[in-house]
Write a protein that holds these residues in place. Structure first.
Motif, PDB file in Angstrom:
ATOM      1  N   HIS A 189       0.821  -1.218   0.000  1.00 25.75           N
ATOM      2  CA  HIS A 189       0.000   0.000   0.000  1.00 25.75           C
ATOM      3  C   HIS A 189       0.854   1.266   0.000  1.00 25.75           C
ATOM      4  O   HIS A 189       0.480   2.275   0.610  1.00 25.75           O
ATOM      5  CB  HIS A 189      -0.947   0.015   1.214  1.00 25.75           C
ATOM      6  N   THR A 210      -3.002   1.440  -2.359  1.00 27.86           N
ATOM      7  CA  THR A 210      -4.320   0.813  -2.381  1.00 27.86           C
ATOM      8  C   THR A 210      -5.284   1.719  -3.145  1.00 27.86           C
ATOM      9  O   THR A 210      -5.388   2.914  -2.863  1.00 27.86           O
ATOM     10  CB  THR A 210      -4.841   0.511  -0.968  1.00 27.86           C
ATOM     11  N   VAL A 216      -5.689   2.371   4.074  1.00 26.23           N
ATOM     12  CA  VAL A 216      -4.567   3.185   3.610  1.00 26.23           C
ATOM     13  C   VAL A 216      -3.532   3.320   4.727  1.00 26.23           C
ATOM     14  O   VAL A 216      -3.843   3.189   5.908  1.00 26.23           O
ATOM     15  CB  VAL A 216      -5.027   4.578   3.154  1.00 26.23           C
ATOM     16  N   ASN A 222      -5.594   6.904  -1.119  1.00 24.29           N
ATOM     17  CA  ASN A 222      -5.839   5.971  -2.215  1.00 24.29           C
ATOM     18  C   ASN A 222      -5.125   6.475  -3.459  1.00 24.29           C
ATOM     19  O   ASN A 222      -5.125   7.678  -3.747  1.00 24.29           O
ATOM     20  CB  ASN A 222      -7.334   5.849  -2.494  1.00 24.29           C
TER      21      ASN A 222
END
Length: 262
Positions: A189, A210, A216, A222
């Motif tokens: 991530h 992600t 997150v 994101n």
């Protein structure tokens, strides 16, 4: 110009609906040549989570290449994990766990780095390394050569070393020698573009954050990657697009320009 939209670690089951909708709008805007989903498609490999992921990808109406992640193997269903670890993935995306995409400008090769006997760690085997190297050797000079894994081929931070792909060193050496340009991954991530040193020719790790999950990292929203390849000029750009909540949209925040060897 050819475009690859890389999304990763969607973790359907933990998705943020507004972010999912913003990602769909971005794909509609960009109309990429290929959408790559580099693993951890679901949160717990449940049928409804795979269905949600399948429906999202199908609604894009674009060519897609999907590779499983460790979250896409059942965790609590031990019998299913040992006997049919990829049943959910196959029902949603087909039997091929290591798909290939080829066009005049792109060669994209997926490698399944998950293992049913491992909970989290990924691994690339000698036969997988050799198979990918043989296919890379068939690429044309016009093709950007991309390998897709789930766990990172290399990491930037000491705390991420335990998540680095088992077999990474041998894979880097063989794939660079065979002509690979980029190795895409996810899992941690954390988005970055990292040159891989000490190889026969330039090769980069391209990691995605992600895409749509609420899982997150602190300070890392994101995000997705967009790879632009201009075959005539031999020029490649990797763009990081982050979701900006106040705009309810993905926006380009970073561009890394690369010059693959030809």
């Amino acid at each position: 110009m050819s475009l690859i939209l890389q999304i990763s670690d969607t973790h359907f089951g933990t998705e943020r609906p507004p972010v999912v909708q913003a990602l769909a709008r971005l794909a509609e805007q960009l109309q990429p040549t290929l959408v790559v989903l580099s693993g951890d498609i679901t949160q717990r490999a449940r049928p409804e989570q795979f269905r949600a992921a399948r429906d999202f990808m199908k609604a894009l109406r674009l060519p897609v290449l999907v590779v499983p992640g460790n979250h896409d193997i059942p965790l609590f269903n031990l019998w299913g994990r040992l006997t049919q670890p990829y049943a959910g993935h196959r029902a949603a995306f087909g039997d091929e766990l290591e798909p290939v995409f080829s066009s005049p400008d792109l060669m994209v090769l997926a490698v399944n780095t998950t293992r049913a006997h491992r909970h989290q760690n990924g691994e690339v085997s000698a036969p997988q390394i050799e198979r990918v190297a043989r296919r890379l050797a068939l690429a044309t000079p016009a093709q950007l050569r991309v390998v897709v894994v789930h766990q990172p081929i290399d990491v930037q931070r000491p705390q991420d070393v335990p998540d680095r792909l088992i077999g990474h060193a041998a894979a880097q050496t063989a794939w660079a020698s065979a002509g690979a340009d980029l190795v895409m991954g996810g899992h941690i991530h954390l988005p970055y573009v990292m040159p891989l040193p000490g190889l026969a020719r330039p090769m980069w790790a391209v990691q995605a954050g992600t895409a749509v999950s609420h899982r997150v990292r602190p300070g890392v929203p994101n995000s997705v990657n967009v790879v632009r390849w201009q075959a005539a000029q031999g020029a490649c750009a990797v763009e990081q697009w982050d979701h900006v909540a106040t705009e309810d949209a993905f926006e380009q925040v970073r561009v890394t320009r690369l010059q693959p060897a030809r």
